[in-house]
Design a protein around this motif. Structure first.
Motif, PDB file in Angstrom:
ATOM      1  N   LEU A 116       2.926   4.098  -0.884  1.00 40.69           N
ATOM      2  CA  LEU A 116       3.127   4.870  -2.107  1.00 40.69           C
ATOM      3  C   LEU A 116       2.354   4.344  -3.319  1.00 40.69           C
ATOM      4  CD1 LEU A 116       6.969   5.517  -1.794  1.00 40.69           C
ATOM      5  CD2 LEU A 116       5.116   7.042  -1.140  1.00 40.69           C
ATOM      6  N   ALA A 117       1.452   3.397  -3.111  1.00 36.79           N
ATOM      7  CA  ALA A 117       0.711   2.845  -4.254  1.00 36.79           C
ATOM      8  C   ALA A 117      -0.562   3.637  -4.479  1.00 36.79           C
ATOM      9  CB  ALA A 117       0.367   1.390  -3.991  1.00 36.79           C
ATOM     10  N   TYR A 118      -0.992   3.681  -5.718  1.00 42.33           N
ATOM     11  CA  TYR A 118      -2.307   4.267  -5.964  1.00 42.33           C
ATOM     12  C   TYR A 118      -3.257   3.167  -6.427  1.00 42.33           C
ATOM     13  CZ  TYR A 118      -0.230   4.496 -10.628  1.00 42.33           C
ATOM     14  OH  TYR A 118       0.405   4.189 -11.785  1.00 42.33           O
ATOM     15  N   GLY A 119      -4.550   3.403  -6.254  1.00 42.85           N
ATOM     16  CA  GLY A 119      -5.531   2.401  -6.699  1.00 42.85           C
ATOM     17  C   GLY A 119      -5.750   1.284  -5.704  1.00 42.85           C
ATOM     18  N   PHE A 120      -4.987   1.314  -4.603  1.00 42.72           N
ATOM     19  CA  PHE A 120      -5.109   0.241  -3.615  1.00 42.72           C
ATOM     20  C   PHE A 120      -6.483   0.269  -2.940  1.00 42.72           C
ATOM     21  CE2 PHE A 120      -4.327  -1.758   0.526  1.00 42.72           C
ATOM     22  CZ  PHE A 120      -3.640  -2.896   0.159  1.00 42.72           C
ATOM     23  N   THR A 162      -7.070   5.028   7.922  1.00 38.04           N
ATOM     24  CA  THR A 162      -5.924   4.497   7.179  1.00 38.04           C
ATOM     25  C   THR A 162      -4.621   4.925   7.829  1.00 38.04           C
ATOM     26  OG1 THR A 162      -5.679   6.432   5.786  1.00 38.04           O
ATOM     27  CG2 THR A 162      -7.141   4.721   4.979  1.00 38.04           C
ATOM     28  N   GLU A 198      -0.171   4.493   6.587  1.00 35.29           N
ATOM     29  CA  GLU A 198       0.561   4.326   5.330  1.00 35.29           C
ATOM     30  C   GLU A 198       0.481   2.897   4.809  1.00 35.29           C
ATOM     31  OE1 GLU A 198       1.708   6.034   2.920  1.00 35.29           O
ATOM     32  OE2 GLU A 198       1.091   7.868   3.949  1.00 35.29           O
ATOM     33  N   ARG A 218      -9.209   1.585  -4.018  1.00 33.94           N
ATOM     34  CA  ARG A 218     -10.280   1.247  -4.955  1.00 33.94           C
ATOM     35  C   ARG A 218     -10.479  -0.266  -5.015  1.00 33.94           C
ATOM     36  NH1 ARG A 218     -10.037  -0.534  -9.845  1.00 33.94           N
ATOM     37  NH2 ARG A 218      -7.922   0.204 -10.188  1.00 33.94           N
ATOM     38  N   MET A 233       0.829  -1.199   0.000  1.00 32.62           N
ATOM     39  CA  MET A 233       0.000   0.000   0.000  1.00 32.62           C
ATOM     40  C   MET A 233       0.870   1.259   0.000  1.00 32.62           C
ATOM     41  SD  MET A 233      -2.921   0.817   2.765  1.00 32.62           S
ATOM     42  CE  MET A 233      -3.685   2.418   2.819  1.00 32.62           C
TER      43      MET A 233
END
Ligand code: ASP
Ligand code: MG
Length: 437
Positions: free
Chosen positions: A314-318, A338, A340, A320, A312
């Motif tokens: 630095l990830a995007y779309g997680f 949430t 990090e 979603r 998770m």
């Protein structure tokens, strides 16, 4: 003016309703629920028929019919009114008896559930007629409708209702059924349990009423749960947004979905007490009134799900991907927090829990905590008040808090505690935030 089941559950309560609706000379629409206990009884009859236990259904129908016969024997006095009331009861119970003889389906079940409100309004109308109180019985099935997604169609309701009112413009008082409606197929349907409040709010919005009064047996919304803390006070005024935050918890006083129609047309909603008609109650309107904390509410039996994953970071779309799992199982998420590398969410049903957990597993380590309680602190601008936060955590020193949701709305701070701390939390907050026992 909407009156709930207990407000019409006994003949003497119906007399009181008649007094309340004739206290002034203003035009009004009166929405009635079924007599208390009736909808539950009808659910029981439907359940018995769904299991094909016809004898069981018949026994329950007879018991309910006997209740109505003793009710009307007390409700009206003149032979003419009694004959009329008997005919009404006879007609609706004949219908129920016929249903036991034909093959059962879900559409029929909705017809069964509709009998309660049809009976209460027709009997009340008979009583008003006996008393010489001029009124018109407005059939909800002629104007209240829902679309294919079970959502009320406010503009269609507006059109149909205003036409009906125009047709009877000589009348000042209308009586109608709460809860029942027609669906997109034109069949008899309903606005779900407790839906009479929703009916009232929809009607108030449709006709842009000056006020929508919800009459129950409590003097408004209280600052805390009176079953748990000793002292509670009625809340004077809430904004629509504050009320919406509370509605999830306070379904007992006000149906959760019932706020939006009134808010949409800016009609103030008053929660009033049939037993104490002159008490101020609670008004819900476009302004919040005073600042600060107004209420605390709790909901237990909550399930917390924690998803931990270094992916998770630095990830995007997680998020979603996670939310899609809940969407797939049509399970609403109530609270979210949430960090990090982790996200925690809560849900209030375990119907699809196993399937949800299974689909979440590829995303990380999943932890499930059952038997949790959401405690919500609701008020005006509490999100920007440092004082509220410091008091809150000071007060809750003895309680392990496992989630905090703050900043989502200026009207709400939500906490998650284990169910065994629910009572203690509500009691501590009652004294810490309100100075009450
Ligand atoms: N009679 C229906 C019920 O008991 C609707 C209502 O009372 O609001 O759910
Ligand atoms: Mg109710």
């Amino acid at each position: 003016m909407k009156f709930g089941g207990t407000s019409v559950g006994k003949p003497e309560r119906m007399y009181q309703v008649a007094d309340l609706i004739t206290r002034d000379n203003e035009s009004k629409i009166v929405v009635l629920s079924a007599l208390s206990g009736t909808t539950n009884a009808l659910v029981g009859i439907g359940d018995a028929l769904a299991k094909n236990s016809k004898e069981d259904a018949k026994t329950q129908i007879d018991k309910l019919e006997a209740h109505y016969h003793s009710f009307i024997a007390e409700l009206v006095k003149t032979p003419a009114a009694l004959a009329k009331a008997k005919a009404i009861v006879g007609e609706h119970f004949e219908f129920l008896n016929i249903i036991t003889k034909i093959s059962f389906n879900e559409a029929l079940n909705k017809d069964i559930l509709a009998q309660g409100e049809l009976l209460s309004t027709k009997l009340f109308s008979t009583y008003l007629e006996e008393k010489g109180i001029d009124h018109y019985l407005l059939p909800a099935l002629d104007f209240m409708s829902i679309d294919a997604n079970d959502e009320p169609q406010l503009s269609a309701i507006k059109t149909k209702l205003s036409q009906l009112l125009k047709n009877h413009s000589d009348k000042k008082m209308f009586i109608t059924q709460g809860y029942i409606c027609r669906n997109s197929k034109g069949e008899v349907d309903n606005l779900k349990r407790g839906g009479s409040d929703y009916t009232a709010s929809l009607i108030a919005a449709a006709i842009k009423a000056t006020v929508c009064e919800i009459w129950t047996d409590i003097d408004g919304m209280h600052n805390n749960d009176p079953r748990i803390v000793k002292k509670t006070v009625a809340i004077e005024q809430l904004s629509f947004d504050e009320a919406a935050e509370l509605a999830y918890f306070g379904a007992k006083i006000l149906h959760p979905t019932c706020i939006w129609p009134a808010q949409h047309e800016n009609v103030p909603v008053k929660l009033l007490n049939t037993m104490q008609p002159d008490a101020a109650g609670t008004v819900i309107r476009d302004e919040a009134g005073s600042e600060g904390v107004k209420a605390i509410a709790a909901k237990d039996g909550i399930i917390a799900i924690k998803i931990k994953s270094s992916r998770m970071l630095l990830a995007y779309g997680f998020l979603r991907k996670i939310f899609e799992v809940f969407e797939k199982y049509r399970t609403p998420i109530d609270m979210i927090t949430t960090s990090e590398v982790a996200v925690s969410v809560t849900i209030d049903t375990d119907v699809n829990l196993a399937a949800i957990v299974k689909e979440l597993e590829p995303f990380g380590t999943i932890e499930v905590d059952k038997n949790q309680t959401i405690v919500s602190i609701v008020g005006n601008k509490i999100g920007s008040s440092a004082d509220v936060l410091s008091k809150l955590f000071d007060t809750l020193k003895p309680v392990p808090v496992s989630m905090v949701s703050y900043g989502g709305s200026p009207h709400n701070i939500s906490l998650l505690v284990a169910d065994q701390y629910k009572i203690q939390t509500l009691q501590l907050l009652n004294s810490g935030l309100f100075g009450l026992e």
